[in-house]
Structure formats: structure tokens, C-alpha cells
Scaffold this motif. Structure first.
Motif, PDB file in Angstrom:
ATOM      1  N   MET A   1      30.811  38.916  12.983  1.00 46.13           N
ATOM      2  CA  MET A   1      30.573  40.146  13.681  1.00 46.13           C
ATOM      3  C   MET A   1      30.802  41.326  12.746  1.00 46.13           C
ATOM      4  O   MET A   1      31.891  41.534  12.264  1.00 46.13           O
ATOM      5  N   ASP A   2      29.785  42.098  12.470  1.00 48.81           N
ATOM      6  CA  ASP A   2      29.920  43.309  11.678  1.00 48.81           C
ATOM      7  C   ASP A   2      29.960  44.494  12.631  1.00 48.81           C
ATOM      8  O   ASP A   2      29.622  44.399  13.779  1.00 48.81           O
ATOM      9  N   GLY A   3      30.364  45.585  12.116  1.00 49.84           N
ATOM     10  CA  GLY A   3      30.399  46.789  12.917  1.00 49.84           C
ATOM     11  C   GLY A   3      31.310  47.795  12.271  1.00 49.84           C
ATOM     12  O   GLY A   3      31.662  47.696  11.103  1.00 49.84           O
ATOM     13  N   LYS A   4      31.691  48.785  13.035  1.00 48.82           N
ATOM     14  CA  LYS A   4      32.562  49.832  12.525  1.00 48.82           C
ATOM     15  C   LYS A   4      33.911  49.290  12.081  1.00 48.82           C
ATOM     16  O   LYS A   4      34.571  49.873  11.242  1.00 48.82           O
ATOM     17  N   LEU A   5      34.327  48.175  12.639  1.00 43.97           N
ATOM     18  CA  LEU A   5      35.618  47.597  12.284  1.00 43.97           C
ATOM     19  C   LEU A   5      35.543  46.715  11.050  1.00 43.97           C
ATOM     20  O   LEU A   5      36.565  46.264  10.543  1.00 43.97           O
ATOM     21  N   ASN A  38      39.816  44.205  12.151  1.00 37.56           N
ATOM     22  CA  ASN A  38      38.993  43.216  12.848  1.00 37.56           C
ATOM     23  C   ASN A  38      39.493  41.812  12.521  1.00 37.56           C
ATOM     24  O   ASN A  38      38.921  41.109  11.688  1.00 37.56           O
ATOM     25  N   LEU A  39      40.554  41.431  13.204  1.00 38.05           N
ATOM     26  CA  LEU A  39      41.298  40.226  12.874  1.00 38.05           C
ATOM     27  C   LEU A  39      41.415  39.316  14.083  1.00 38.05           C
ATOM     28  O   LEU A  39      41.691  39.766  15.196  1.00 38.05           O
ATOM     29  N   GLU A  40      41.200  38.032  13.852  1.00 34.22           N
ATOM     30  CA  GLU A  40      41.405  37.003  14.859  1.00 34.22           C
ATOM     31  C   GLU A  40      42.467  36.055  14.295  1.00 34.22           C
ATOM     32  O   GLU A  40      42.361  35.616  13.162  1.00 34.22           O
ATOM     33  N   VAL A  41      43.474  35.745  15.092  1.00 34.24           N
ATOM     34  CA  VAL A  41      44.523  34.828  14.649  1.00 34.24           C
ATOM     35  C   VAL A  41      44.469  33.569  15.502  1.00 34.24           C
ATOM     36  O   VAL A  41      44.472  33.646  16.730  1.00 34.24           O
ATOM     37  N   ILE A  42      44.396  32.431  14.822  1.00 40.40           N
ATOM     38  CA  ILE A  42      44.451  31.141  15.511  1.00 40.40           C
ATOM     39  C   ILE A  42      45.724  30.452  15.060  1.00 40.40           C
ATOM     40  O   ILE A  42      45.930  30.208  13.874  1.00 40.40           O
ATOM     41  N   PHE A  43      46.579  30.163  16.023  1.00 42.69           N
ATOM     42  CA  PHE A  43      47.854  29.493  15.772  1.00 42.69           C
ATOM     43  C   PHE A  43      47.716  28.042  16.206  1.00 42.69           C
ATOM     44  O   PHE A  43      47.390  27.762  17.352  1.00 42.69           O
ATOM     45  N   LEU A 104      44.101  42.487   3.296  1.00 42.34           N
ATOM     46  CA  LEU A 104      42.679  42.360   3.650  1.00 42.34           C
ATOM     47  C   LEU A 104      41.990  43.725   3.561  1.00 42.34           C
ATOM     48  O   LEU A 104      41.385  44.183   4.503  1.00 42.34           O
ATOM     49  N   SER A 105      42.063  44.337   2.420  1.00 39.52           N
ATOM     50  CA  SER A 105      41.551  45.698   2.245  1.00 39.52           C
ATOM     51  C   SER A 105      40.044  45.750   2.128  1.00 39.52           C
ATOM     52  O   SER A 105      39.332  44.771   2.306  1.00 39.52           O
ATOM     53  N   ASP A 106      39.541  46.874   1.748  1.00 35.60           N
ATOM     54  CA  ASP A 106      38.136  47.237   1.731  1.00 35.60           C
ATOM     55  C   ASP A 106      37.135  46.247   1.151  1.00 35.60           C
ATOM     56  O   ASP A 106      35.984  46.272   1.571  1.00 35.60           O
ATOM     57  N   PRO A 107      37.453  45.393   0.209  1.00 34.11           N
ATOM     58  CA  PRO A 107      36.394  44.567  -0.386  1.00 34.11           C
ATOM     59  C   PRO A 107      35.577  43.733   0.601  1.00 34.11           C
ATOM     60  O   PRO A 107      34.445  43.390   0.307  1.00 34.11           O
ATOM     61  N   ILE A 108      36.108  43.404   1.746  1.00 41.59           N
ATOM     62  CA  ILE A 108      35.335  42.560   2.673  1.00 41.59           C
ATOM     63  C   ILE A 108      34.591  43.354   3.735  1.00 41.59           C
ATOM     64  O   ILE A 108      33.952  42.776   4.581  1.00 41.59           O
ATOM     65  N   ARG A 109      34.685  44.634   3.718  1.00 38.11           N
ATOM     66  CA  ARG A 109      33.989  45.446   4.734  1.00 38.11           C
ATOM     67  C   ARG A 109      32.533  45.456   4.529  1.00 38.11           C
ATOM     68  O   ARG A 109      31.728  45.596   3.962  1.00 38.11           O
TER      69      ARG A 109
END
Length: 109
Positions: A1-5, A38-43, A104-109
């Protein structure tokens, strides 16, 4: 999912009795302190007997929880969670990992 986040990043944490060590709490606090929005955590809990599963469900309700009925190990726990992951990127963490807010900074945006 891309977007503003930015692109969705899935963080997978596989656990076995991590609560009693104290590391699990620090790991989750650091992950949820991440600046990336924009983070999803799976435990993934591998049948812990120390209350880890209940602690995470109560203290981190945004986490998706996978509760295994037996200890399947790190690799299989990650494989199970990856099938549930929605992120374009996936980060696999041990429960004794502490991340910095900007990991998780800018490089993956």
C-alpha cells in the motif's frame, strides 16, 4: 500500500517466553516508537508459558497476533507470519531486539 504514509512495512516478531526476560517489552515499545508512520506488527507466539501472549494482546492491541499451539521455532514462525503480512517490505526481528526511532527512515518511501 503506497500513499501519503509511504509503503507499508510489516514487522514480524517471533517469541517464546520473552516476557520473563524483559526483552519483549523493550522490543515492542521500541517498534511502536518508530517514526515511520505506515507500520504493521505481527507478533508470533510459539506457545509461551510466561504470559507473553496475554501481555501483548493487552498492552499492544494494534499488533496482529498469531498464537501457535506449540513451539514451531523462529523460521516456521516467520513463515506463518509472512503469509499474513500485508507490507511491501518485511522486517524480521528477534524479541530481544531494540530499534531506534529512525530505523525505517526515508529510503523506503
Amino acid at each position: 500500500m503506497d500513499g501519503k504514509l509511504g509503503k507499508l512495512v510489516t514487522v514480524i516478531i517471533v517469541n517464546y517466553n520473552g516476557l520473563k526476560s524483559g526483552y519483549l517489552q523493550e522490543c515492542l515499545r521500541s517498534v511502536y516508537g518508530t517514526e515511520y508512520p505506515n507500520l504493521e506488527v505481527i507478533f508470533v507466539d510459539n506457545a509461551s508459558k510466561d504470559g507473553s501472549l496475554e501481555y501483548v494482546a493487552k498492552s499492544f492491541p494494534r499488533a496482529k497476533i498469531v498464537a501457535n499451539s506449540k513451539n514451531l521455532g523462529f523460521a516456521e514462525g516467520n513463515n506463518i507470519a509472512m503469509r499474513e503480512a500485508g507490507g511491501q517490505y518485511i522486517a524480521l526481528l528477534n524479541y530481544d531486539t531494540k530499534v531506534s526511532p529512525s530505523w525505517l527512515s526515508d529510503p523506503i518511501r
